[in-house]
Motif scaffolding. Structure first.
Motif, short mmCIF file in Angstrom:
data_model
loop_
_atom_site.label_atom_id
_atom_site.label_comp_id
_atom_site.label_asym_id
_atom_site.label_seq_id
_atom_site.Cartn_x
_atom_site.Cartn_y
_atom_site.Cartn_z
N ASP A 124 1.05 4.00 -2.75
CA ASP A 124 0.54 5.26 -2.23
C ASP A 124 1.37 6.36 -2.87
O ASP A 124 1.10 7.46 -2.93
CB ASP A 124 0.48 5.23 -0.88
CG ASP A 124 0.07 6.49 0.06
OD1 ASP A 124 -1.23 7.01 -0.11
OD2 ASP A 124 0.80 7.20 0.43
N ASP A 125 2.87 5.84 -2.83
CA ASP A 125 3.85 6.98 -3.33
C ASP A 125 3.80 7.25 -4.74
O ASP A 125 4.60 8.15 -5.34
CB ASP A 125 5.28 6.69 -2.91
CG ASP A 125 5.43 6.56 -1.37
OD1 ASP A 125 4.53 7.40 -0.62
OD2 ASP A 125 6.11 5.70 -0.90
N GLN A 174 -4.05 7.60 12.37
CA GLN A 174 -3.88 8.39 11.31
C GLN A 174 -4.02 9.93 11.43
O GLN A 174 -3.35 10.63 10.80
CB GLN A 174 -5.14 8.19 10.26
CG GLN A 174 -5.08 8.94 8.96
CD GLN A 174 -3.97 8.61 8.14
OE1 GLN A 174 -3.58 7.40 7.76
NE2 GLN A 174 -3.25 9.87 7.34
N SER A 210 0.84 -1.06 -0.10
CA SER A 210 -0.09 0.01 -0.10
C SER A 210 0.78 1.24 -0.06
O SER A 210 0.69 2.25 -0.70
CB SER A 210 -0.85 0.13 1.02
OG SER A 210 -0.54 0.38 2.33
N LEU A 211 2.12 1.17 0.71
CA LEU A 211 2.82 2.35 0.72
C LEU A 211 3.67 2.54 -0.69
O LEU A 211 3.71 3.79 -1.11
CB LEU A 211 3.84 2.18 1.70
CG LEU A 211 3.49 2.08 3.14
CD1 LEU A 211 4.61 1.77 3.89
CD2 LEU A 211 2.85 3.34 3.60
N ARG A 264 10.31 7.47 1.14
CA ARG A 264 9.76 6.50 2.00
C ARG A 264 10.76 5.67 2.95
O ARG A 264 11.74 5.23 2.20
CB ARG A 264 8.92 5.48 1.00
CG ARG A 264 8.26 4.55 1.87
CD ARG A 264 6.94 4.91 2.56
NE ARG A 264 6.03 5.63 1.80
CZ ARG A 264 4.73 6.02 2.80
NH1 ARG A 264 4.68 5.75 3.83
NH2 ARG A 264 3.97 6.53 1.88
N ASP A 276 -0.31 10.78 12.07
CA ASP A 276 0.31 10.79 10.97
C ASP A 276 0.24 12.15 10.09
O ASP A 276 0.99 12.58 9.54
CB ASP A 276 -0.27 9.64 9.99
CG ASP A 276 0.72 9.47 8.68
OD1 ASP A 276 1.93 9.06 8.81
OD2 ASP A 276 -0.08 9.92 7.76
N MET A 308 -8.93 -0.66 2.73
CA MET A 308 -8.00 0.05 2.48
C MET A 308 -8.11 0.66 1.10
O MET A 308 -7.77 1.75 0.85
CB MET A 308 -6.69 -0.48 2.50
CG MET A 308 -5.43 0.37 2.47
SD MET A 308 -4.12 -0.76 3.05
CE MET A 308 -3.97 -1.91 1.95
#
Ligand code: IPE
Ligand code: IPE
Ligand code: MG
Ligand code: MG
Ligand code: MG
Length: 297
Positions: A86-87, A218, A82-83, A97, A221, A153
């Motif tokens: 996401d980027d 979150q 997911s990261l 990251r 974050d 997600m």
């Protein structure tokens, strides 16, 4: 407490270090997967899964149950996918990251997309492999797939992109948050309970803990994206404002967002009452939730 986190995360790291070394995997793909997976990260989702499992099975003793470890590692693979996605330029377009160039910067976009696809898919093979009763494993797999999918997600990431154009109200942001971040964190906790065969009361308590933890997480974050330090968080600061993201500090202001993080962290801790959850693992879970808001103070 941080000692417990370090030890549990080290267990996860040692497991992940052994993965995707099969020469049958095209080497550039394996390199990109391992690059992002082993770049660091707090390992919160696998640690939550392992700790919730142990907290629901006090008889298991101090040792973290090795049988849950491949499942927990699968959660980290899903999170890492997911990261990576996401980027990507089409999403948040972030170049840093876990303190290193994002996957698409270190490799290229197509490789990053495939590394994410492969991490997500292979995760299910690891999770399905745990030596536990098949009914429990199946139930846990169902929880994770729904948490990561369209009503979890991935759906939350869609709402996150749409919110760049149409800022949501508080209820809308809470929903977005619950899907994009809360669903996987909640599933990590609940799967720990399911895999050890916890009774329904404990399972619901742990689920509630994960839900509140996800919100508090979150919020912090989002706050760190405003007031954090790039070297500490390992990702760019100010990225949300630049993209016009819907965030808690943007909606409520920094002070109120900090207060909300604090309150929801307390709610997470309160979801695990001492008469049901005693012992070092439960202490850790409560302290971890209460400590979330401290990340931004
Ligand atoms: C970042 O998650 C993405 C969000 C859901 C906010 P983490 O802060 O857990 O990232 P790592 O795993 O430590 O890098
Ligand atoms: C991402 O939220 C949540 C995911 C599902 C990856 P963010 O976009 O805020 O995460 P960061 O700040 O880039 O880690
Ligand atoms: Mg994002
Ligand atoms: Mg992002
Ligand atoms: Mg963020």
């Amino acid at each position: 407490m941080s000692d417990y986190l370090t030890r549990s995360a080290a267990l996860v790291d040692a497991f992940l270090e052994q993965t995707f070394t099969d020469p049958a995997i095209p080497s550039r793909l394996a390199q990109a997967m391992r690059y992002s997976l082993l770049a660091g990260g707090k390992r919160l989702r696998p640690v939550l899964c392992l700790t919730c499992a142990a907290a629901c099975a006090p008889g298991a003793g101090d040792e973290l149950p090795a049988s849950v470890l491949p499942f927990a590692a699968g959660l980290e693979m899903i999170h890492t996918y997911s990261l990576i996605h996401d980027d990507l330029p089409a999403m948040d377009n972030d170049d840093l990251r876990r303190g290193k160039p994002s996957c698409h910067r270190a490799f290229d976009e197509a490789t990053a997309i495939l590394a994410g696809d492969a991490l997500l898919t292979d995760a299910f093979a690891f999770m399905a492999s745990v030596p536990l009763p098949a009914g429990r494993v199946l139930e846990a797999l169902y929880l994770v797939s729904t948490a990561a999918g369209s009503a979890g997600m991935a759906g939350g990431q869609m709402l996150d992109l749409e919110a760049e154009k149409t800022p949501p109200d508080r209820e809308g942001l809470a929903r977005l948050n619950a899907l994009k971040t809360g669903a996987l964190l909640r599933a990590a906790c609940e799967c720990g309970a399911v895999l050890v065969g916890a009774d329904d009361v404990k399972r619901q308590a742990v689920r509630r803990y994960g839900e509140c933890f996800g919100l508090a997480f979150q919020i912090t974050d989002d706050i760190l994206d405003v007031v954090g330090d790039e070297a500490m968080i390992g990702k760019p600061v100010g990225s949300d404002a630049q993209r016009g993201k819907a965030t808690w500090p943007a909606l409520l202001g920094l002070d109120e967002a900090c207060r909300l993080a604090h309150r929801t962290g307390e709610e997470a801790a309160a979801a695990l009452p001492a008469h049901l959850f005693a012992g070092v693992q439960s202490d850790f879970l409560r302290t971890l939730a209460l400590g979330l808001a401290e990340r931004v103070q």
